[in-house]
Design an enzyme around this catalytic site. Sequence first.
Site, PDB file in Angstrom:
ATOM      1  N   ASN A 172       0.816  -1.224   0.000  1.00 39.49           N
ATOM      2  CA  ASN A 172       0.000   0.000   0.000  1.00 39.49           C
ATOM      3  C   ASN A 172       0.843   1.265   0.000  1.00 39.49           C
ATOM      4  O   ASN A 172       0.420   2.281  -0.556  1.00 39.49           O
ATOM      5  CB  ASN A 172      -0.908  -0.034   1.244  1.00 39.49           C
TER       6      ASN A 172
ATOM      7  N   TYR B  82       3.306   9.534 -11.587  1.00 39.71           N
ATOM      8  CA  TYR B  82       2.454   8.679 -10.725  1.00 39.71           C
ATOM      9  C   TYR B  82       1.635   7.695 -11.562  1.00 39.71           C
ATOM     10  O   TYR B  82       1.559   6.505 -11.248  1.00 39.71           O
ATOM     11  CB  TYR B  82       1.549   9.604  -9.907  1.00 39.71           C
TER      12      TYR B  82
HETATM   13  P1  NDP Z   1      -1.033   8.629   2.598  1.00 32.81           P
HETATM   14  O1  NDP Z   1      -0.122   9.674   2.044  1.00 32.81           O
HETATM   15  O2  NDP Z   1      -2.147   9.024   3.480  1.00 32.81           O
HETATM   16  O3  NDP Z   1      -0.139   7.515   3.384  1.00 32.81           O
HETATM   17  C1  NDP Z   1       0.970   6.966   2.735  1.00 32.81           C
HETATM   18  C2  NDP Z   1       1.554   5.837   3.544  1.00 32.81           C
HETATM   19  O4  NDP Z   1       2.639   5.281   2.797  1.00 32.81           O
HETATM   20  C3  NDP Z   1       2.126   6.292   4.874  1.00 32.81           C
HETATM   21  O5  NDP Z   1       1.976   5.250   5.808  1.00 32.81           O
HETATM   22  C4  NDP Z   1       3.596   6.524   4.554  1.00 32.81           C
HETATM   23  O6  NDP Z   1       4.444   6.321   5.686  1.00 32.81           O
HETATM   24  C5  NDP Z   1       3.847   5.411   3.547  1.00 32.81           C
HETATM   25  N1  NDP Z   1       4.942   5.722   2.642  1.00 32.81           N
HETATM   26  C6  NDP Z   1       4.989   6.684   1.688  1.00 32.81           C
HETATM   27  N2  NDP Z   1       6.160   6.658   1.071  1.00 32.81           N
HETATM   28  C7  NDP Z   1       6.893   5.672   1.644  1.00 32.81           C
HETATM   29  C8  NDP Z   1       8.194   5.168   1.457  1.00 32.81           C
HETATM   30  N3  NDP Z   1       9.034   5.678   0.552  1.00 32.81           N
HETATM   31  N4  NDP Z   1       8.620   4.136   2.230  1.00 32.81           N
HETATM   32  C9  NDP Z   1       7.806   3.619   3.164  1.00 32.81           C
HETATM   33  N5  NDP Z   1       6.569   4.058   3.391  1.00 32.81           N
HETATM   34  C10 NDP Z   1       6.118   5.076   2.652  1.00 32.81           C
HETATM   35  O7  NDP Z   1      -1.541   7.819   1.323  1.00 32.81           O
HETATM   36  P2  NDP Z   1      -2.936   7.061   1.046  1.00 32.81           P
HETATM   37  O8  NDP Z   1      -3.349   6.313   2.247  1.00 32.81           O
HETATM   38  O9  NDP Z   1      -3.857   8.022   0.439  1.00 32.81           O
HETATM   39  O10 NDP Z   1      -2.474   6.072  -0.119  1.00 32.81           O
HETATM   40  C11 NDP Z   1      -2.165   4.704   0.094  1.00 32.81           C
HETATM   41  C12 NDP Z   1      -1.960   4.045  -1.256  1.00 32.81           C
HETATM   42  O11 NDP Z   1      -3.152   4.199  -2.043  1.00 32.81           O
HETATM   43  C13 NDP Z   1      -0.841   4.665  -2.071  1.00 32.81           C
HETATM   44  O12 NDP Z   1      -0.144   3.665  -2.768  1.00 32.81           O
HETATM   45  C14 NDP Z   1      -1.563   5.578  -3.037  1.00 32.81           C
HETATM   46  O13 NDP Z   1      -0.831   5.789  -4.207  1.00 32.81           O
HETATM   47  C15 NDP Z   1      -2.824   4.792  -3.278  1.00 32.81           C
HETATM   48  N6  NDP Z   1      -3.929   5.624  -3.747  1.00 32.81           N
HETATM   49  C16 NDP Z   1      -4.417   6.666  -2.989  1.00 32.81           C
HETATM   50  C17 NDP Z   1      -5.462   7.459  -3.469  1.00 32.81           C
HETATM   51  C18 NDP Z   1      -6.050   8.599  -2.700  1.00 32.81           C
HETATM   52  O14 NDP Z   1      -6.877   9.349  -3.280  1.00 32.81           O
HETATM   53  N7  NDP Z   1      -5.719   8.803  -1.437  1.00 32.81           N
HETATM   54  C19 NDP Z   1      -6.036   7.196  -4.803  1.00 32.81           C
HETATM   55  C20 NDP Z   1      -5.466   6.077  -5.496  1.00 32.81           C
HETATM   56  C21 NDP Z   1      -4.449   5.328  -4.984  1.00 32.81           C
HETATM   57  P3  NDP Z   1       4.854   7.567   6.695  1.00 32.81           P
HETATM   58  O15 NDP Z   1       3.619   7.875   7.493  1.00 32.81           O
HETATM   59  O16 NDP Z   1       5.935   7.001   7.508  1.00 32.81           O
HETATM   60  O17 NDP Z   1       5.259   8.700   5.796  1.00 32.81           O
END
Ligand code: NDP
Length: 240
Positions: free
Chosen positions: A86, A152
């Site tokens: 995720n 992206y």
């Molecule tokens: P958030 O930005 O709310 O959370 C992202 C999460 O990913 C956090 O736990 C963050 O950890 C972790 N993360 C980000 N980059 C890294 C990295 N380089 N290494 C390790 N951990 C990382 O994102 P969402 O919950 O919105 O998104 C979750 C997934 O769903 C993603 O893959 C996103 O692309 C996908 N998605 C989201 C959409 C949306 O509208 N929200 C739409 C379509 C897809 P930390 O807290 O430590 O930074």
Amino acid sequence: MVNTVLVTGSSRGIGKATALRLAQDGYNIVLHCRSGSKGAERVKQSIENLGRQARILQFDIADRTAAENLLADVEEYGAYYGVVCNAGLARDNAFPAMSGEDWDLVVHTNLDGFFNILNPLTMPMVRRRKPGRIVVLSSASGMIGNRGQVNYSASKAGLIGACKALSLELAKRAITFNCVAPGLIETDMADEAPVEAAMKIIPARRMGKPEEIAATISFLLSEDAGYITRQVIAVNGGLC
Ligand code: NDP
């Protein structure tokens, strides 16, 4: 024996909602974050309050060596039943103005992250000789493309290709592998999104909730979903 599921990026957003939902479903959870350890600790406490076990891994999914080293603990704790890839990020800009750094960061995190997480974990899942589940978070942006998100969209479309290929290798081992492709979901990631413009093209006329994505992932991890593999499940209010 209680099955264990790793949910990457579970300190907040969709990953957090998924970890909590899967704990309610009865799994033990391995949480993961990059810098949000306080958020992950709070999720861990909530899972323990539900009577399930949780531990936290902390590393950047773009860092192959760190991923290999930290995921090696499956030897100690046993292989995962499920992995939810995720964690991901976006750095949006019109393509001519997009920097090489932002291209690299998004592709190295979202696409290389797939390899860095799943390459060390796939063989232990196979050797477990039991059904398993892998779910990867793609995006509507990876299915239809999105203005200002060339990096992206490319990374999220790449995940669909990777899922379709790897699912072929795993299907006969009873390990299912699917993508979930959310539309616009209420998380930190959507803070910068042009919500007003998006509402005009989302038939449901609202953003999705992290719990709605978690519910879909929960089903894909269930025993009932054992014959669903190599699919992209869109959860997007009718966007595409
Ligand atoms: P958030 O930005 O709310 O959370 C992202 C999460 O990913 C956090 O736990 C963050 O950890 C972790 N993360 C980000 N980059 C890294 C990295 N380089 N290494 C390790 N951990 C990382 O994102 P969402 O919950 O919105 O998104 C979750 C997934 O769903 C993603 O893959 C996103 O692309 C996908 N998605 C989201 C959409 C949306 O509208 N929200 C739409 C379509 C897809 P930390 O807290 O430590 O930074």
